[in-house]
Design an enzyme around this catalytic site. Structure first.
Site, PDB file in Angstrom:
ATOM      1  N   ASP A  75     -12.664 -13.716  13.919  1.00  0.00           N
ATOM      2  CA  ASP A  75     -11.566 -14.471  13.318  1.00  0.00           C
ATOM      3  C   ASP A  75     -11.839 -15.969  13.401  1.00  0.00           C
ATOM      4  OD1 ASP A  75      -8.449 -14.583  12.571  1.00  0.00           O
ATOM      5  OD2 ASP A  75      -8.794 -15.989  14.218  1.00  0.00           O
ATOM      6  N   LYS A 133     -12.725 -18.995  10.402  1.00  0.00           N
ATOM      7  CA  LYS A 133     -12.007 -20.268  10.312  1.00  0.00           C
ATOM      8  C   LYS A 133     -12.967 -21.447  10.463  1.00  0.00           C
ATOM      9  CE  LYS A 133      -7.825 -18.119  12.136  1.00  0.00           C
ATOM     10  NZ  LYS A 133      -6.954 -17.915  13.320  1.00  0.00           N
ATOM     11  N   ARG A 181       0.827  -1.203   0.000  1.00  0.00           N
ATOM     12  CA  ARG A 181       0.000   0.000   0.000  1.00  0.00           C
ATOM     13  C   ARG A 181       0.864   1.256   0.000  1.00  0.00           C
ATOM     14  NH1 ARG A 181      -3.268  -3.163   3.702  1.00  0.00           N
ATOM     15  NH2 ARG A 181      -5.279  -3.647   2.745  1.00  0.00           N
TER      16      ARG A 181
END
Length: 430
Positions: free
Chosen positions: A203, A207, A48
């Protein structure tokens, strides 16, 4: 004989994981070439911001134009470790259109749009690998997809977020409160400045969606996963778990229904007995149990995050994808033939630990027990302590649905003798 023309790799992202991938590719180039059967050349690194110092990363490879790098036409493999939904998704789709295979660590994107990405890869005749998206360095997805391809997986249960495991472990071993343990995790680099994705379970839920989809051969997205984080876990909950011979862990649980007609995927804190192998998983480590019909119970354990462990999984995928390129083949893709619906959490059956603050007077226990019985929730054990007109009542149930337990708790809150429902936590790992 080794091919002399190198396979060209574009790396998207050069943060903690990306910089480690670049370092390993550079320092072990000869070994990688020997394992693959051809040299591997890092052709460019998209970032970036170009001005940052990146020790060990060749500056001449840095670019801020990721689209141009992916669209060059001579790239064989794109490694995506940027994260997020966009621009990662567009860049991966562009890579497929250019005939490049993709290695990704992007759990959020795969949990949301994995089916679409697999379909695009299949149309292009290329690979999509993402071992690093779940449990860091632990080989887990490939064993599920390949080693257990001939078996029937019934359950996947595990600790898949190192940050939350570190926090809960510190609360258990040191007596620290949630805020203190989070502060320590942040200071040691286990927690991000904004830890929301970890501590609120996002998170782990991503998963869990990936694991459920592979294990049960059905489409499961993050939106199908029931999610609770650890922010409401208190020192009192930890103490109650200890009194029962348990510890508290944030678990990802994916199950096939006994009738085989549906699946469930959920992430939430749970008490597990000290005798269960997951109870001994300490610090920021991950561990996952897979229960299969023929293979039985398998456990996968190791570091679940960090630059080097995650880079190890990325490089393993890179070697596999490059070998496929040389062979003119692709590895296994999506196998979503079962089309099983995801069951809502209200219908999930589990055990519960319910802590109540009640009046310390005769008849309260009988009153509370009658409410549980009224809603068909069987009580396993009760522990009561009282002093000076106040009492705590801890009820551990047999297996019941979430809906039945919720109705029970609502009725308990309406009792004059119940001052507060202090905490509710599931009990797993029987």
């Amino acid at each position: 004989m080794m091919r002399t023309r190198p396979l060209k790799v574009a790396l998207l992202g050069c943060g903690v994981v990306g910089s480690e991938v670049a370092r390993i590719m550079t320092t072990t180039a000869d070994d990688l070439a020997a394992r693959i059967g051809a040299p591997v050349e890092l052709a460019g690194i998209a970032v970036r911001r170009a001005g940052r110092v990146r020790p060990g990363v060749p500056e001449h490879l840095i670019t801020t134009d990721a689209e141009a790098l992916v669209g060059r036409g001579d790239i064989d493999v794109v490694v995506e470790v940027v994260g997020g939904i966009e621009p990662s998704k567009s860049l991966i789709l562009s890579a497929f259109e250019q005939g490049a295979s993709v290695v990704s660590a992007n759990k959020a994107l795969l949990a949301k749009d994995g089916t679409e990405l697999h379909a695009a890869a299949a149309r292009a005749g290329v690979d999509l690998y993402y071992e690093a998206a779940v449990a860091g360095a632990i080989p887990l997805l490939r064993p599920l997809r390949e080693s257990l391809a001939g078996d029937k997986v019934d359950r996947v249960l595990g600790i898949v977020n190192g940050t939350t495991n570190f926090i809960l472990d510190k609360m258990d071993t040191t007596g620290a409160g949630y805020s203190e343990a989070l502060e320590e995790a942040t200071a040691l680099g286990y927690a991000e400045a904004d830890p929301t994705a970890d501590v609120e379970g996002f998170d782990a839920a991503a998963k869990a969606a990936i694991l459920a989809g592979i294990a049960f051969h059905t489409k499961v997205t993050a939106a199908d996963v029931y999610r609770e984080g650890i922010t409401e876990v208190t020192a009192a909950d930890i103490a109650s778990a200890k009194a029962m011979g348990c510890v508290v862990k944030l678990l990802a649980i994916c199950e096939r229904a006994r009738d085989g007609e549906s699946v469930t995927a959920r992430v939430h804190p749970a008490m597990i007995p000290l005798s269960h192998p997951l109870a001994s998983v300490r610090e920021a480590y991950n561990a996952v149990f897979v229960e299969a019909e023929a293979a039985g119970r398998l456990m996968f354990y190791g570091p679940g995050a960090g630059g080097s462990p995650t880079a190890s999984a990325v490089l393993g995928d890179l070697v596999a994808v490059c070998r496929n390129k040389l062979a003119g083949a692709t590895g296994p893709g999506d196998s979503l033939y079962t089309r099983l619906p995801a069951k809502p959490m209200d219908e999930v059956v589990t055990r519960y630990h319910v802590s109540l603050d009640v009046d310390d007077r005769a008849g309260v226990l009988a009153q509370v027990a009658s409410v549980f019985a009224e809603h068909g929730v069987s009580i396993d054990t009760v522990r009561q302590q009282g002093r000076d007109g106040d009492a705590s009542l801890v009820v551990v149930t047999h297996r019941a649905t979430d809906a039945a337990l919720s109705a029970t708790v609502d009725k308990l809150r309406a009792l004059d003798s119940v001052r507060d429902v202090a905490s509710i936590m599931r009990v797993e790992g029987e």
